[in-house]
Structure formats: C-alpha cells, structure tokens
Design a protein around this motif. Structure first.
Motif, PDB file in Angstrom:
ATOM      1  N   ALA A   2       0.844  -1.182   0.000  1.00  0.00           N
ATOM      2  CA  ALA A   2       0.000   0.000   0.000  1.00  0.00           C
ATOM      3  C   ALA A   2       0.884   1.238   0.000  1.00  0.00           C
ATOM      4  N   LEU A   3       0.276   2.419  -0.125  1.00  0.00           N
ATOM      5  CA  LEU A   3       1.060   3.653  -0.147  1.00  0.00           C
ATOM      6  C   LEU A   3       1.766   3.908   1.178  1.00  0.00           C
ATOM      7  N   ASP A   4       1.259   3.315   2.253  1.00  0.00           N
ATOM      8  CA  ASP A   4       1.903   3.496   3.556  1.00  0.00           C
ATOM      9  C   ASP A   4       2.946   2.434   3.849  1.00  0.00           C
ATOM     10  N   GLY A   5       3.262   1.598   2.858  1.00  0.00           N
ATOM     11  CA  GLY A   5       4.328   0.608   3.009  1.00  0.00           C
ATOM     12  C   GLY A   5       3.881  -0.749   3.507  1.00  0.00           C
ATOM     13  N   ARG A   6       2.644  -0.899   3.928  1.00  0.00           N
ATOM     14  CA  ARG A   6       2.161  -2.202   4.400  1.00  0.00           C
ATOM     15  C   ARG A   6       1.881  -3.120   3.212  1.00  0.00           C
ATOM     16  N   SER A   7       2.212  -4.393   3.365  1.00  0.00           N
ATOM     17  CA  SER A   7       1.911  -5.371   2.323  1.00  0.00           C
ATOM     18  C   SER A   7       0.449  -5.782   2.433  1.00  0.00           C
ATOM     19  N   LEU A   8      -0.248  -5.762   1.301  1.00  0.00           N
ATOM     20  CA  LEU A   8      -1.657  -6.134   1.253  1.00  0.00           C
ATOM     21  C   LEU A   8      -1.857  -7.269   0.261  1.00  0.00           C
ATOM     22  N   THR A   9      -2.766  -8.153   0.583  1.00  0.00           N
ATOM     23  CA  THR A   9      -3.170  -9.220  -0.329  1.00  0.00           C
ATOM     24  C   THR A   9      -4.688  -9.238  -0.409  1.00  0.00           C
ATOM     25  N   PHE A  10      -5.211  -9.182  -1.635  1.00  0.00           N
ATOM     26  CA  PHE A  10      -6.651  -9.262  -1.843  1.00  0.00           C
ATOM     27  C   PHE A  10      -6.944 -10.287  -2.928  1.00  0.00           C
ATOM     28  N   PRO A  11      -8.089 -10.970  -2.828  1.00  0.00           N
ATOM     29  CA  PRO A  11      -8.507 -11.859  -3.909  1.00  0.00           C
ATOM     30  C   PRO A  11      -8.866 -11.047  -5.160  1.00  0.00           C
ATOM     31  N   THR A  12      -8.791 -11.699  -6.310  1.00  0.00           N
ATOM     32  CA  THR A  12      -9.209 -11.098  -7.576  1.00  0.00           C
ATOM     33  C   THR A  12     -10.033 -12.105  -8.365  1.00  0.00           C
ATOM     34  N   TYR A  13     -10.924 -11.600  -9.196  1.00  0.00           N
ATOM     35  CA  TYR A  13     -11.701 -12.429 -10.111  1.00  0.00           C
ATOM     36  C   TYR A  13     -11.460 -11.905 -11.519  1.00  0.00           C
ATOM     37  N   ARG A  14     -11.248 -12.825 -12.447  1.00  0.00           N
ATOM     38  CA  ARG A  14     -10.854 -12.425 -13.806  1.00  0.00           C
ATOM     39  C   ARG A  14     -11.654 -13.188 -14.846  1.00  0.00           C
ATOM     40  N   LYS A  15     -11.972 -12.475 -15.947  1.00  0.00           N
ATOM     41  CA  LYS A  15     -12.707 -13.107 -17.036  1.00  0.00           C
ATOM     42  C   LYS A  15     -12.536 -12.279 -18.298  1.00  0.00           C
ATOM     43  N   GLY A  16     -12.565 -12.931 -19.453  1.00  0.00           N
ATOM     44  CA  GLY A  16     -12.582 -12.221 -20.718  1.00  0.00           C
ATOM     45  C   GLY A  16     -11.263 -12.211 -21.445  1.00  0.00           C
ATOM     46  N   SER A  17     -11.261 -11.501 -22.562  1.00  0.00           N
ATOM     47  CA  SER A  17     -10.063 -11.331 -23.375  1.00  0.00           C
ATOM     48  C   SER A  17     -10.104  -9.939 -23.975  1.00  0.00           C
ATOM     49  N   GLY A  18      -8.933  -9.474 -24.416  1.00  0.00           N
ATOM     50  CA  GLY A  18      -8.844  -8.120 -24.943  1.00  0.00           C
ATOM     51  C   GLY A  18      -8.166  -7.195 -23.957  1.00  0.00           C
ATOM     52  N   PRO A  19      -8.255  -5.878 -24.167  1.00  0.00           N
ATOM     53  CA  PRO A  19      -7.611  -4.913 -23.271  1.00  0.00           C
ATOM     54  C   PRO A  19      -8.077  -5.093 -21.828  1.00  0.00           C
ATOM     55  N   GLY A  20      -7.196  -4.776 -20.891  1.00  0.00           N
ATOM     56  CA  GLY A  20      -7.501  -4.988 -19.487  1.00  0.00           C
ATOM     57  C   GLY A  20      -8.247  -3.829 -18.841  1.00  0.00           C
ATOM     58  N   VAL A  21      -9.171  -4.164 -17.953  1.00  0.00           N
ATOM     59  CA  VAL A  21      -9.903  -3.167 -17.178  1.00  0.00           C
ATOM     60  C   VAL A  21     -10.043  -3.671 -15.746  1.00  0.00           C
ATOM     61  N   VAL A  22      -9.599  -2.855 -14.795  1.00  0.00           N
ATOM     62  CA  VAL A  22      -9.779  -3.156 -13.381  1.00  0.00           C
ATOM     63  C   VAL A  22     -11.049  -2.447 -12.922  1.00  0.00           C
ATOM     64  N   VAL A  23     -12.017  -3.206 -12.433  1.00  0.00           N
ATOM     65  CA  VAL A  23     -13.302  -2.657 -12.003  1.00  0.00           C
ATOM     66  C   VAL A  23     -13.451  -2.892 -10.501  1.00  0.00           C
ATOM     67  N   ILE A  24     -13.595  -1.810  -9.747  1.00  0.00           N
ATOM     68  CA  ILE A  24     -13.593  -1.884  -8.287  1.00  0.00           C
ATOM     69  C   ILE A  24     -15.016  -1.699  -7.772  1.00  0.00           C
ATOM     70  N   HIS A  25     -15.457  -2.628  -6.952  1.00  0.00           N
ATOM     71  CA  HIS A  25     -16.845  -2.634  -6.490  1.00  0.00           C
ATOM     72  C   HIS A  25     -17.111  -1.534  -5.458  1.00  0.00           C
ATOM     73  N   GLU A  26     -18.392  -1.260  -5.293  1.00  0.00           N
ATOM     74  CA  GLU A  26     -18.868  -0.275  -4.336  1.00  0.00           C
ATOM     75  C   GLU A  26     -19.267  -0.972  -3.035  1.00  0.00           C
ATOM     76  N   ILE A  27     -19.710  -0.215  -2.065  1.00  0.00           N
ATOM     77  CA  ILE A  27     -20.303  -0.781  -0.855  1.00  0.00           C
ATOM     78  C   ILE A  27     -21.728  -1.232  -1.187  1.00  0.00           C
ATOM     79  N   PRO A  28     -22.180  -2.441  -0.765  1.00  0.00           N
ATOM     80  CA  PRO A  28     -21.555  -3.308   0.229  1.00  0.00           C
ATOM     81  C   PRO A  28     -20.610  -4.364  -0.325  1.00  0.00           C
ATOM     82  N   GLY A  29     -20.387  -4.390  -1.657  1.00  0.00           N
ATOM     83  CA  GLY A  29     -19.483  -5.391  -2.207  1.00  0.00           C
ATOM     84  C   GLY A  29     -19.840  -5.753  -3.630  1.00  0.00           C
ATOM     85  N   MET A  30     -19.488  -6.963  -4.015  1.00  0.00           N
ATOM     86  CA  MET A  30     -19.691  -7.432  -5.385  1.00  0.00           C
ATOM     87  C   MET A  30     -21.118  -7.972  -5.527  1.00  0.00           C
TER      88      MET A  30
END
Length: 252
Positions: free
Chosen positions: A20-48
């Motif tokens: 993270a920007l404060d130097g702490r190491s973070l690990t989060f799960p990711t879900y991936r699907k598709g082909s073509g150019p990449g897009v990171v989509v970040i969910h809102e509250i309360p989640g996915m």
C-alpha cells in the motif's frame, strides 16, 4: 483460495500481493474473465453485488479482460441496507481506506496501481482501464498516477464523505498525486466521470475536477437524486459511454 460459486463461478479466482502507499503489504482476492484490453473494475459498498457482477459481465461481452479486486463484503451477495451498514462499520476503521481525511490518497491505491501494472505488462497495449464507483470512485484517480492506467472512470465518487463543504469538494488525492494527475491530463489522458446531478454523496467533486483538469475531464450528469449510475440505478447511456470510452482509449 476458495473457488468462486454462484454469480462468479465462471470467473477465475486468484490473488494479488503488493504494498500500500503506507508501506504495508496487502493481499486481496481477484476475479478475472474475458479477453482483450484490461480493465480493473472496483466494487462499491456493500461489495460485489449481482448488479455489479452483471455490469462486469457486460464489459467482458464488450471485449475486455476484466479483473475484479475483492476489497470487502461477501462476493455475489445481494444489496441490502443491513449489508451496507455492516460493511461501512468495517471499512471506516481500516487503515487502507480514507473516509474523512482531506487531501489524502487512500493507501490501497498503491496496491491497485501494482495490479494495473501487472495486467498491463501481461496484455500490452496503451494501458489498462480503471473504474471505481461510490466509495471506490476516487480510486481510479489514485491509480491514474501510474502510467499503466490509460482510461480512468469515476462513477459517483463519494469519499471523503461529503459532511462538510471542503470534504464535498475533495477528490481523494494528496497534493503530490493531484499534481501528477493534472500533468497526465494535460498530456492527453482523459478522465470520464458519471453522477446523478442531485446526488448528495458526490458533493461538488466534479466541479473540482473540471477546474483542475479542464477539458480532460469528461463530465456526465444525469438528472435526479439517485446514486449508482451503472449498477442499482443503472443508466444505459452511462454504460454505453463507459464502453465507448474504454474502447477508444485502450484500442491497440
């Protein structure tokens, strides 16, 4: 890592570890699907939520490799006021997120930038897209500091919470990060922003972005006081604008 079920069972589950920007190491799960150019989509509250996953599926169908970071909440669980309250009570005390501080970038932006760099290095092209919404809306700006992000999209950015006029104008960036974002915007990296014009949660942030980024900020205001532009209160025009923007900016 538990395999995804239900709405996400056709997605490939993985994880990403970075600082993270404060130097702490973070690990989060990711879900991936598709082909073509990449897009990171970040969910809102309360989640996915189902509406969020449905929007992500539309981006996959439109020809993108979509990566969904799972930052909080229960993947695939439906929206409810109870879940919103529960997740809010959690994220407000987590150090990787900023909820009230002005002129500060959320530390999780460092992790998200790393995820974008990794995706760009794999897929190539001019860069990747980054889309945040509501609580995570400003994260796409924080990711834009990294040159790997070529198409930032802000859907109803709502942090820091607009409880005072100054917070309502704040864009969730440190002065140093805002300077880099302005430089990139001046160099041709445009930013797409979508909101309902009467949404009290977004405050006056779009006014700030118009002032700071000029013509590089593409502002889309829908009439009314609803909130979630591409999910619960979906505007088809907004979804179409997002897809067109990503296609234009990420074309190889």
């Amino acid at each position: 890592m538990t395999a995804p079920t239900g709405l996400l069972e056709s997605w490939t589950c993985g994880e990403h570890t970075a600082d993270a920007l404060d130097g702490r190491s973070l690990t989060f799960p990711t879900y991936r699907k598709g082909s073509g150019p990449g897009v990171v989509v970040i969910h809102e509250i309360p989640g996915m939520t189902p509406e969020f996953v449905g929007f992500a599926e539309e981006l996959v169908a439109a020809g993108f490799t979509v990566v969904l970071p799972h930052l909080f909440g229960e993947p695939g669980a439906p929206y409810s006021n109870r879940r919103v309250a529960s997740v809010l009570g959690t994220v407000c005390v987590r150090k990787e997120f900023v909820t009230l501080a002005r002129r500060r970038t959320s530390p999780v932006a460092g992790w998200l930038r790393s995820l974008a760099r990794e995706l760009h290095a794999e897929l190539g092209g001019p860069g990747v897209g980054a889309l945040g919404m509501c609580f995570t809306g400003g994260f796409a700006l924080g990711m834009m500091v990294d040159a790997a992000v070529a198409a930032p999209v802000l859907c109803q950015p709502s942090v820091p919470y607009a409880v005072t006029p100054s917070r309502a104008r704040d864009v969730n960036l440190s002065p140093a990060d805002l300077s880099v974002v302005k430089e990139r915007a001046a160099g041709g990296c445009e930013v797409l922003g979508l909101q309902y014009a009467g949404d009290p949660m977004t405050g006056r942030r779009f006014d700030t972005l118009e002032r700071e980024l000029g013509d590089a900020f593409i502002r889309v205001d829908f009439p009314g006081r609803r909130h979630a532009t591409v999910t619960r209160h979906r505007q088809q025009e907004g979804v179409d604008k997002v897809v067109a923007f990503l296609r234009e900016k990420l074309a190889q």
